[in-house]
Design a protein around this motif. Structure first.
Motif, mmCIF file in Angstrom:
data_model
loop_
_atom_site.group_PDB
_atom_site.id
_atom_site.type_symbol
_atom_site.label_atom_id
_atom_site.label_comp_id
_atom_site.label_asym_id
_atom_site.label_seq_id
_atom_site.Cartn_x
_atom_site.Cartn_y
_atom_site.Cartn_z
ATOM 1 N N GLU A 289 0.809 -1.224 0.000
ATOM 2 C CA GLU A 289 0.000 0.000 0.000
ATOM 3 C C GLU A 289 0.842 1.274 0.000
ATOM 4 N N SER A 290 2.163 1.139 -0.079
ATOM 5 C CA SER A 290 2.987 2.351 -0.007
ATOM 6 C C SER A 290 4.271 2.209 -0.831
ATOM 7 N N VAL A 291 4.544 3.198 -1.664
ATOM 8 C CA VAL A 291 5.802 3.178 -2.431
ATOM 9 C C VAL A 291 6.992 3.380 -1.507
ATOM 10 N N MET A 292 6.771 4.169 -0.440
ATOM 11 C CA MET A 292 7.872 4.393 0.483
ATOM 12 C C MET A 292 8.215 3.104 1.217
ATOM 13 N N ALA A 293 7.177 2.385 1.654
ATOM 14 C CA ALA A 293 7.418 1.096 2.316
ATOM 15 C C ALA A 293 8.097 0.125 1.365
ATOM 16 N N THR A 294 7.737 0.185 0.094
ATOM 17 C CA THR A 294 8.370 -0.689 -0.909
ATOM 18 C C THR A 294 9.872 -0.452 -0.937
ATOM 19 N N GLU A 295 10.228 0.816 -0.802
ATOM 20 C CA GLU A 295 11.638 1.196 -0.812
ATOM 21 C C GLU A 295 12.334 0.804 0.492
ATOM 22 N N MET A 296 11.632 1.029 1.621
ATOM 23 C CA MET A 296 12.290 0.934 2.927
ATOM 24 C C MET A 296 12.192 -0.438 3.607
#
Ligand SMILES: [Zn+2]
Length: 336
Positions: A289-296
């Motif tokens: 649900e999050s591009v930032m979480a995908t990265e982090m």
């Protein structure tokens, strides 16, 4: 550089472990001897005297005739540690309110002694001996009767202003009906530490729910993981609940410090993939649900400490190296 002998002392609640290693000409670290003893002897000997005895016997086993030949001794001990002076306060394992542990051992063994809080020591050891040497930002999270962590940022222990950095066990999660050992309500360790998991098991066993946990005369966190492994639905539910809360707490660590690697150690980590999978599942949900979480929140950022790795003792060895030497060691590793 010729061979250097280092000793790491891990002062635990039950045992004092001591490890003698040789730093070779090639900058590799080989274990020479390991020795351990219960910190509290039946004879009523003071813990500090037991620690000295363990080191004396370790050196004897390792054929080191003179402790003054040691490059350094490193110590990992629970409590409020001032690494600059070697002073330890609230040293419950030493039965002392306050102790100049570093200077005391230095006087006894005639070599430099460096002291560090045990959570910081294991984190330093993991950064030095366990993970890829390129990793400079690491957290070692210990899950046991409590929850704590040590932080390595920019390759160095991050102490914080009151030497309390990494005390994530007392991070507020949400209100519950449990009072934490620190006096507060809603602390992380009242959701995910060993006693919390045991409490959840007791609760379901007192209910009408059907669970194989009811076959245990004595419940424990380990029992919950064992039964979850055997597909007991109630145990799986507890493990998932623990995993979700841990996943979010670890996400907090990563978002606060941009940590590259989190190592999970301590008694609860013996559950291995049964503990790891629910955390990774929640991270996957967060990534979805999050591009930032995908990265982090990449799965490779998380690992369980191998059961055979003596995290405390190797951590104390890393403390013995001192910060300067750690940097030098990394330079040599990188050049190779
Ligand atoms: Zn607390």
């Amino acid at each position: 550089m010729s061979n250097q002998y280092l000793v790491g002392i891990d002062i635990g609640g039950t045992n004092v472990d001591a490890l003698l290693v040789n730093r070779t000409f090639e900058n590799e670290f080989e274990q020479i001897a390991f020795h351990t003893k219960p910190i509290r002897s039946a004879s009523g000997k003071r813990p500090i005297d037991t620690i000295i005895e363990v080191v004396d016997e370790l050196l004897e086993i390792g054929h080191i005739a003179d402790s003054a030949e040691l490059f350094a001794i490193g110590v990992g001990v629970p409590g409020l540690v001032n690494p600059k002076t070697g002073h330890v306060a609230l040293a419950v394992n030493l039965d002392e309110e306050s102790m100049m542990l570093g200077p005391l051992l230095e006087a006894r063994f005639g070599c430099p002694v460096l002291v560090e809080n045990d959570a910081n020591a294991v984190a330093l050891g993991a950064a030095k001996f366990l993970v890829d040497p390129s990793i400079e930002h690491l957290a070692f999270v210990t899950l046991g009767t409590g929850v704590g962590s040590g932080l390595i940022l920019n390759g160095q222990v991050f102490h914080g202003s009151q030497n309390m950095a990494g005390e994530i066990g007392h991070m507020f999660i949400k209100e519950n009906d449990v009072r934490c050992s620190c006096g507060a309500n809603g602390c992380l360790e009242t959701f995910v530490a060993g006693p919390a998991i045991k409490r959840m098991a007791e609760k379901v066993c007192a209910s009408e729910q059907e669970t194989s946990l009811k076959n245990y005369a004595e419940l424990s966190a380990a029992a919950v993981f064992i039964e979850a492994d055997k597909n007991d639905a109630v145990s799986i539910e507890i493990v998932n609940e623990v995993g979700v809360i841990l996943a979010r707490a670890l996400q907090g660590l990563i978002m606060s410090f941009d940590i590259q690697k989190i190592v999970i150690g301590g008694g609860i980590s013996r559950a291995g993939k049964t503990l790891l999978l629910p955390i990774l599942n929640e991270w996957k949900r967060m990534r979805d649900e999050s591009v930032m979480a995908t990265e982090m929140l990449q799965p490779k950022k998380l690992m369980i400490c191998p059961a055979t790795y003596k995290a405390g003792a190797w951590g104390a060895v890393a403390v013995a190296l001192g910060q300067q030497n750690l940097d030098q060691a990394k330079m040599v590793v990188q050049m190779n």
